[in-house]
Design a protein around this motif. Structure first.
Motif, PDB file in Angstrom:
ATOM      1  N   GLY A 362      12.420  55.300 -22.589  1.00 28.41           N
ATOM      2  CA  GLY A 362      11.832  55.706 -23.868  1.00 28.41           C
ATOM      3  C   GLY A 362      10.308  55.667 -23.821  1.00 28.41           C
ATOM      4  O   GLY A 362       9.624  56.605 -24.232  1.00 28.41           O
ATOM      5  N   LEU A 363       9.751  54.567 -23.271  1.00 26.41           N
ATOM      6  CA  LEU A 363       8.287  54.426 -23.186  1.00 26.41           C
ATOM      7  C   LEU A 363       7.689  55.509 -22.285  1.00 26.41           C
ATOM      8  O   LEU A 363       6.618  56.044 -22.575  1.00 26.41           O
ATOM      9  CB  LEU A 363       7.911  53.044 -22.634  1.00 26.41           C
ATOM     10  CG  LEU A 363       8.289  51.812 -23.471  1.00 26.41           C
ATOM     11  CD1 LEU A 363       7.902  50.535 -22.736  1.00 26.41           C
ATOM     12  CD2 LEU A 363       7.642  51.845 -24.855  1.00 26.41           C
ATOM     13  N   SER A 364       8.384  55.843 -21.205  1.00 28.27           N
ATOM     14  CA  SER A 364       7.870  56.831 -20.243  1.00 28.27           C
ATOM     15  C   SER A 364       7.930  58.254 -20.791  1.00 28.27           C
ATOM     16  O   SER A 364       7.362  59.170 -20.207  1.00 28.27           O
ATOM     17  CB  SER A 364       8.662  56.771 -18.941  1.00 28.27           C
ATOM     18  OG  SER A 364       8.561  55.495 -18.368  1.00 28.27           O
ATOM     19  N   ASN A 365       8.643  58.434 -21.885  1.00 27.73           N
ATOM     20  CA  ASN A 365       8.709  59.753 -22.523  1.00 27.73           C
ATOM     21  C   ASN A 365       7.967  59.803 -23.851  1.00 27.73           C
ATOM     22  O   ASN A 365       8.049  60.791 -24.575  1.00 27.73           O
ATOM     23  CB  ASN A 365      10.176  60.174 -22.698  1.00 27.73           C
ATOM     24  CG  ASN A 365      10.781  60.652 -21.391  1.00 27.73           C
ATOM     25  OD1 ASN A 365      10.412  61.704 -20.887  1.00 27.73           O
ATOM     26  ND2 ASN A 365      11.674  59.865 -20.814  1.00 27.73           N
ATOM     27  N   GLY A 366       7.260  58.698 -24.173  1.00 25.01           N
ATOM     28  CA  GLY A 366       6.436  58.693 -25.385  1.00 25.01           C
ATOM     29  C   GLY A 366       7.231  58.762 -26.676  1.00 25.01           C
ATOM     30  O   GLY A 366       6.767  59.302 -27.679  1.00 25.01           O
ATOM     31  N   VAL A 367       8.457  58.204 -26.644  1.00 25.06           N
ATOM     32  CA  VAL A 367       9.346  58.290 -27.822  1.00 25.06           C
ATOM     33  C   VAL A 367       9.244  57.010 -28.647  1.00 25.06           C
ATOM     34  O   VAL A 367       9.441  55.920 -28.115  1.00 25.06           O
ATOM     35  CB  VAL A 367      10.811  58.508 -27.359  1.00 25.06           C
ATOM     36  CG1 VAL A 367      11.747  58.563 -28.553  1.00 25.06           C
ATOM     37  CG2 VAL A 367      10.932  59.775 -26.530  1.00 25.06           C
ATOM     38  N   PRO A 368       8.961  57.107 -29.955  1.00 20.90           N
ATOM     39  CA  PRO A 368       8.958  55.913 -30.813  1.00 20.90           C
ATOM     40  C   PRO A 368      10.366  55.299 -30.905  1.00 20.90           C
ATOM     41  O   PRO A 368      11.363  56.014 -30.873  1.00 20.90           O
ATOM     42  CB  PRO A 368       8.522  56.451 -32.181  1.00 20.90           C
ATOM     43  CG  PRO A 368       7.829  57.744 -31.889  1.00 20.90           C
ATOM     44  CD  PRO A 368       8.522  58.310 -30.689  1.00 20.90           C
TER      45      PRO A 368
END
Length: 455
Positions: A362-368
Motif C-alpha cells: 500500500g505504501l509503495s503505491n501511495g494509497v491512503p
C-alpha cells in the motif's frame, strides 16, 4: 566451489511469509543465484495448485527449485493450531532439512552455500553451522518488530512488561528517542488470537532472539523512510525493501489460492481514485455481526468497492452476506492479485488488516489506509501508518465492541477528503521506490549481500 551461489530459502508456512521470500528469491535469481525454495508439504501443494501445476517453479527451466518437506503432522491435523504446527516442525524438520541438503549434493550435484531462513525458522541455522555453510536471517515483518523483540530484557527492566511478556502498565513507551511512542497494543506477542497461546508466543520470540544473535547477516523487507528509528537501533539489519512483485507477471508465484484477475478489468471501468479496496489477508476471521456491519458499511459509503472475501475449502470462517446487502456498486472476489490492484489508478484507499506485506504494498503505491488490525504485529504497523507516517486513519469501536457501518462510512469519507494524507502517501511512495532503483539503498544492500555470498 561454483561461482553461482545455491541459496536455500526457508519461509514459515504462512502466506505473509512465503510472499516476500519468493520475491527475494526472484531478486537473487536476477543477480545470478540459484534458489532452492523449501515449503512444508501442505503449503507446497497449495503453491503448485495455484500456479496450474507448473512443477519446479515459474517455468520448467526456472532457477527457483520448489521443494517440500513434511511438517510431521497428519493429513487432517489443524494447521491453524500454531503451537502444534511449530512444535511438530521443530521435532521433525531439522533432520529432514539436513538430509535434503545432503541429497541435493549427492544426487543432484547441488552444493548449498547458504540458508536464508525466516525469523521463526531459525532452528535451520544450527544445521547451517553444523555443516559449515552461511546463514542469513530474513525478517518478513517490520524492523520495529525485531527491535521490540530485542528490547525484551529492557522492557522487563523498565517495568513495561513482566517476565511472561505481559504488559504491566498502560502507559506509552519509546524504545529510543527516534522511535514513535508505543502503547501496550504495540507489543505484538500479546496480540494473539487466543490468550492461552500468549506465553508460548513470548517464549518462542525469546528463543528465536537468542539463536538470531550469532547470525552474521540480517535482511529486512523495509526501508529507513518507514521506520528510521528501528534501523538506527539495529545497525546489523540491512533494509532490502520494498520487495514488490513484477506487475507484468501473469501469475504470482507463491500464492496459496488462485488469483481472480477479473477484478482488474472491473477496475478499468471505474473512475480514477474512486474505489475502496478491502482485503484482510489470509488469516483474519470475522464474527457474523462484524461481517454484516462491514458489508452494510461499504454499501453506505455509496462508492465503488472491491472486496476480497475468502470462501475456499480451508477457510475456517465462512460467513454469508446479509440479506439486505445489494452490493450493486461493488465487486467481491475470493483472492486478488493485490500488487496489481493497489497500483491501479482507480484505487482510492485501502481498508486493511495492516499485515506487513499489505502495508509495504500500500505504501509503495501511495494509497491512503484505513487500518483494521486483527492480531500480532498488525497493531504495531497501524501505529506507524497512522501516527508516525500519517498516511491513514484507524476505526473506533462502538460500545458493543463492533466497528459500526456508520463509523465505516465516516472514516471512508474522512480519509478520501483529506488532501494532507493523500499528498503524504504520494511523497512516501516516491521515497520508497527510490530504494529499489539501480543506485538505491536497498539495491546496493542486495548487491552487498550477493558479494558476501560469493566470497
Amino acid at each position: 566451489m561454483s561461482d553461482v551461489p545455491n541459496v536455500l530459502v526457508l519461509p514459515s508456512p504462512a502466506q505473509g511469509h512465503v510472499n516476500p521470500m519468493i520475491i527475494l528469491s526472484q531478486r537473487l535469481v536476477e543477480y545470478g543465484c540459484n534458489v532452492i525454495f523449501v515449503n512444508t508439504e501442505s503449503i507446497h501443494n497449495k503453491v503448485i495448485t495455484s500456479m496450474g501445476n507448473q512443477e519446479g517453479g515459474i517455468t520448467g527451466g526456472s532457477r527457483i527449485k520448489l521443494v517440500s518437506l513434511p511438517d510431521g503432522l497428519g493429513p487432517h491435523a489443524d494447521r491453524n493450531n500454531f503451537k502444534e504446527l511449530f512444535g511438530s516442525m521443530l521435532n521433525n524438520m531439522p533432520a529432514m532439512l539436513e538430509k535434503l541438503i545432503e541429497d541435493l549434493s549427492l544426487k543432484d550435484g547441488i552444493r548449498v552455500n547458504c540458508i536464508v531462513a525466516d525469523v521463526v525458522m531459525v532452528w535451520a541455522f544450527e544445521i547451517a553451522r553444523k555443516i559449515g555453510i552461511k546463514d542469513v536471517l530474513f525478517c518478513p515483518a517490520s524492523a520495529s518488530l525485531i527491535a521490540l523483540q530485542r528490547s525484551i530484557p529492557k522492557l522487563i527492566e523498565d517495568g513495561i512488561i513482566d517476565s511472561n511478556g505481559l504488559p504491566i502498565t498502560q502507559k506509552t513507551f519509546q524504545l529510543s528517542p527516534s522511535f514513535p511512542a508505543m502503547d501496550s497494543d504495540s507489543i505484538w506477542w500479546t496480540k494473539t488470537v487466543d490468550s492461552a497461546s500468549r506465553k508460548d508466543t513470548f517464549d518462542a520470540a525469546v528463543h528465536c532472539m537468542q539463536i538470531q544473535e550469532s547470525t552474521e547477516l540480517w535482511l529486512c523487507n523495509s526501508t529507513p523512510e518507514i521506520e528510521p528509528g528501528a534501523f538506527s537501533y539495529l545497525p546489523k539489519l540491512l533494509p532490502i525493501g520494498p520487495l514488490l512483485r513484477d506487475v507484468t507477471e501473469e501469475k504470482s508465484l507463491g500464492q496459496f489460492w488462485e488469483e481472480d484477475h477479473s477484478c482488474l478489468s472491473w477496475l478499468d471501468q471505474q473512475p480514477h481514485a474512486s474505489v475502496i479496496y478491502v482485503a484482510f489477508g489470509s488469516t483474519t476471521l470475522f464474527d457474523k455481526n462484524q461481517f454484516t456491519e462491514l458489508a452494510l458499511g461499504l454499501e453506505l459509503t455509496n462508492r465503488p468497492f472491491l472486496w476480497v472475501v475468502r470462501q475456499d475449502s480451508d477457510c475456517n470462517n465462512k460467513v454469508s452476506l446479509p440479506n439486505e446487502f445489494k452490493g450493486n456498486q461493488g465487486k467481491i472476489v475470493e483472492w486478488a492479485p493485490q500488487q496489481k490492484v493497489l497500483s491501479h489508478p482507480a484505487i482510492a484507499c485501502f481498508v486493511s488488516h495492516c499485515g506487513w506485506n499489505s502495508t509495504i504494498e500500500g505504501l509503495s503505491n501511495g494509497v491512503p489506509f484505513l487500518c483494521w488490525p486483527y492480531f500480532a504485529d498488525q497493531f504495531l504497523n497501524k501505529t506507524y501508518i497512522c501516527d508516525a507516517l500519517k498516511v491513514g486513519l484507524g476505526f473506533d469501536l462502538h460500545e458493543n465492541e463492533l466497528i459500526s457501518r456508520e463509523e465505516i462510512k465516516v472514516k471512508v469519507d474522512k480519509v478520501l477528503g483529506d488532501e494532507n494524507i493523500r499528498s503524504k502517501a504520494h511523497v512516501l511512495k516516491e521515497k520508497l521506490l527510490n530504494n529499489i532503483k539501480d543506485e538505491g539503498r536497498s539495491s546496493e544492500n542486495l548487491k552487498k549481500f550477493i558479494k558476501w555470498l560469493k566470497e
